[in-house]
Design an enzyme around this catalytic site. Structure first.
Site, mmCIF file in Angstrom:
data_model
loop_
_atom_site.group_PDB
_atom_site.id
_atom_site.type_symbol
_atom_site.label_atom_id
_atom_site.label_comp_id
_atom_site.label_asym_id
_atom_site.label_seq_id
_atom_site.Cartn_x
_atom_site.Cartn_y
_atom_site.Cartn_z
ATOM 1 N N ASP A 67 -6.858 1.634 -1.907
ATOM 2 C CA ASP A 67 -7.615 1.591 -0.663
ATOM 3 C C ASP A 67 -7.666 2.955 0.008
ATOM 4 O O ASP A 67 -6.634 3.590 0.242
ATOM 5 C CB ASP A 67 -7.001 0.568 0.297
ATOM 6 C CG ASP A 67 -7.258 -0.856 -0.159
ATOM 7 O OD1 ASP A 67 -8.430 -1.218 -0.312
ATOM 8 O OD2 ASP A 67 -6.282 -1.597 -0.386
ATOM 9 N N ASP A 99 -3.178 5.244 -5.865
ATOM 10 C CA ASP A 99 -3.323 4.225 -4.831
ATOM 11 C C ASP A 99 -4.779 3.747 -4.922
ATOM 12 O O ASP A 99 -5.583 4.317 -5.671
ATOM 13 C CB ASP A 99 -3.022 4.838 -3.459
ATOM 14 C CG ASP A 99 -3.230 3.857 -2.321
ATOM 15 O OD1 ASP A 99 -2.757 2.716 -2.424
ATOM 16 O OD2 ASP A 99 -3.906 4.234 -1.341
#
Length: 233
Positions: free
Chosen positions: A17, A15
Site C-alpha cells: 500500500d 511493501d
C-alpha cells in the site's frame, strides 16, 4: 545514496500500500467516512501513526485517539464496509512499480511482498493486477499470518518473509535483502531486521521522520545497479 561498499543485494521485499499500489487516497476516504459520522476528521498526523501497522493496531489507535463512542469490533465492521466500496474500484499502480517488479522478475531476482493489509482488501486491490502479482515468489499478509505476532515496526514481518524464499535460496545475510517501504514503521522494521531500506514516503511526510538507507521521491528514481542488481535494459 548507496556507496561502493554496499553489499550486493540478493533478495528484494516490497511493501504494497502506497508503495506498489496507489491506495492511500482510498484509505483516507474510507476511514474519513467512518470517523466523519462521529464528527471527526482524519488528519494526516493521525494517519502517520498507523501507516504500516497491522490492521488491529491501527483500529485501536484511531478509536482511542479520537475517543470514538464505539468498540474496536464495531469500528472494524464499519471500516471494512467502506473498504469494500472504495477498493472495488480500480486501484492504479504507483509510478515505477510495474517496471521495477517486471525487471527484477525477468532478471531472476527473488522478490516477495510483505504487507499489513487485510486479506480481503488485498484481494480487492490486486484483482486488476493479478498477472503482475503472480511474479512474486510469495506474498505475506502479516495481519492474518499466524507466524506474525508482532507487526511493523517490529522486524518479524520481514524476517518471516525472508525465511519463506525457497530452501537453498534463502538469504543468510540480511544486509543483502533490500526492502521498499513508504511508511515509517516499515522502514523501522526493515532496519531492525538488518536489511537495507529504501523509503518512498508520502510527499506530506517529513523527511527526517525516519532514517532509511536511501530515500526516494518515487520508484522511478531507483537505480538497481547501485545495489549490485542488474541495470535496466
Amino acid at each position: 545514496m548507496p556507496s561502493n561498499e554496499s553489499p550486493k543485494i540478493t533478495h528484494v521485499i516490497f511493501d504494497m500500500d502506497g508503495l506498489l499500489l496507489d491506495t492511500e487516497t482510498q484509505y483516507e476516504k474510507a476511514i474519513g467516512n467512518v470517523v466523519g459520522a462521529y464528527g471527526h476528521e482524519y488528519p494526516f498526523e493521525l494517519k502517520r501513526k498507523i501507516m504500516g501497522r497491522k490492521a488491529t493496531e491501527g483500529i485501536q489507535i484511531i478509536v482511542d485517539t479520537l475517543q470514538l463512542p464505539i468498540t474496536y469490533e464495531q469500528y472494524s465492521e464499519l471500516v471494512d464496509a467502506e473498504y469494500r466500496k472504495v477498493f472495488s474500484q480500480y486501484i492504479p499502480l504507483m509510478p515505477g512499480a510495474e517496471r521495477l517488479v517486471r525487471h527484477l522478475s525477468a532478471k531472476g531476482v527473488p522478490i516477495a511482498v510483505a504487507t499489513s493489509s487485510k486479506g480481503f482488501t488485498f484481494n480487492l486491490k490486486t484483482k486488476p493486477h493479478q498477472e503482475l502479482f503472480s511474479l512474486f515468489h510469495h506474498i505475506l499478509i502479516a495481519s492474518e499470518d499466524p507466524e506474525i505476532v508482532a507487526g511493523k515496526p517490529h522486524p518479524q514481518t520481514f524476517l518471516v518473509a525472508a525465511a519463506r524464499f525457497d530452501e537453498g535460496n534463502r538469504p543468510t545475510d540480511m544486509s543483502r535483502v533490500l526492502v521498499f517501504e513508504d511508511s515509517v514503521a516499515g522502514v523501522q522494521a526493515a532496519n531492525a531486521a538488518g536489511m537495507r531500506s529504501v523509503w518512498v514516503p508520502d510527499p506530506r511526510m517529513p523527511r527526517d521522520a525516519v532514517v532509511a538507507y536511501q530515500t526516494l521521491d518515487s520508484l522511478e528514481q531507483f537505480k538497481p545497479e547501485e545495489y549490485g542488481l542488474p541495470a535496466y535494459d
